[in-house]
Design a protein around this motif. Sequence first.
Motif, PDB file in Angstrom:
ATOM      1  N   LEU A 121       0.846  -1.204   0.000  1.00 53.43           N
ATOM      2  CA  LEU A 121       0.000   0.000   0.000  1.00 53.43           C
ATOM      3  C   LEU A 121       0.878   1.250   0.000  1.00 53.43           C
ATOM      4  N   GLU A 122       1.730   1.304  -1.008  1.00 46.28           N
ATOM      5  CA  GLU A 122       2.730   2.364  -1.122  1.00 46.28           C
ATOM      6  C   GLU A 122       2.097   3.750  -1.045  1.00 46.28           C
ATOM      7  N   GLY A 123       2.721   4.585  -0.265  1.00 46.01           N
ATOM      8  CA  GLY A 123       2.257   5.962  -0.112  1.00 46.01           C
ATOM      9  C   GLY A 123       3.360   6.940  -0.428  1.00 46.01           C
ATOM     10  N   SER A 124       3.070   8.187  -0.224  1.00 46.69           N
ATOM     11  CA  SER A 124       4.024   9.254  -0.478  1.00 46.69           C
ATOM     12  C   SER A 124       5.227   9.124   0.448  1.00 46.69           C
ATOM     13  N   ARG A 125       6.364   9.588  -0.013  1.00 48.23           N
ATOM     14  CA  ARG A 125       7.565   9.613   0.835  1.00 48.23           C
ATOM     15  C   ARG A 125       7.471  10.733   1.862  1.00 48.23           C
ATOM     16  N   ILE A 130       0.087  12.480  -0.112  1.00 46.20           N
ATOM     17  CA  ILE A 130      -1.028  11.569  -0.386  1.00 46.20           C
ATOM     18  C   ILE A 130      -0.521  10.138  -0.241  1.00 46.20           C
ATOM     19  N   GLN A 131      -1.141   9.392   0.616  1.00 41.46           N
ATOM     20  CA  GLN A 131      -0.694   8.027   0.899  1.00 41.46           C
ATOM     21  C   GLN A 131      -1.398   7.019  -0.021  1.00 41.46           C
ATOM     22  N   ALA A 132      -1.336   7.290  -1.320  1.00 41.39           N
ATOM     23  CA  ALA A 132      -2.016   6.421  -2.287  1.00 41.39           C
ATOM     24  C   ALA A 132      -1.226   6.306  -3.583  1.00 41.39           C
ATOM     25  N   VAL A 133       0.082   6.183  -3.488  1.00 41.68           N
ATOM     26  CA  VAL A 133       0.908   6.018  -4.681  1.00 41.68           C
ATOM     27  C   VAL A 133       0.504   4.740  -5.420  1.00 41.68           C
TER      28      VAL A 133
END
Length: 187
Positions: A121-125, A130-133
């Motif tokens: 559930l990759e998100g922003s660094r 936004i935690q939805a990369v």
Amino acid sequence: MLAAALLIDRINIAIGRAVAWALPLMVVIQVAVVLMRYVFGLGSIWMQESIVYLHAATFMLAGAYTLSVDAHVRVDIFYREARPRVRALVDTLGAAFFLVPMCLVILDYAWPYVARSWSILEGSRETSGIQAVFLLKTLILVFAGLMALQAVAIVLRGLCALAGQPTALLRFTRQAGPDGEEVRSAS
């Protein structure tokens, strides 16, 4: 076959028209980011990243729309002056032998890339990003799928035109719109 091609066109046209609303939203957010930054001295990583997301969504989701309304860039060597049946043949062969294989390559290479992103559930660094990369990366698969679907529509329409179906042939004339309807010149 032509009904299926028209259905695919309508789907991609609806998606393209819907995603077009991301453009004014993107402009409003960009203006807000600039005003916040230079007038009030505030920053918002979330807003800045939302511009990237909207930009990506616009291009990835509207690609098939552009192809469906024949507004894509075409390297025109002889196509403009060709007869409708020749245009139908060029479009059919181009979609079948170039567009579909390219979509399959994109799907093949992007699938593990997107799957890895979904698995964590990759998100922003950035903490406040936004935690939805993973959703952003999913657009790659959606793009390839919509383009492949539009390629099927092109092949079906081309086959109908090559078989002599008048409605399908109309699409390959200079004055035809996406549904084969006649387009009047603005003169």
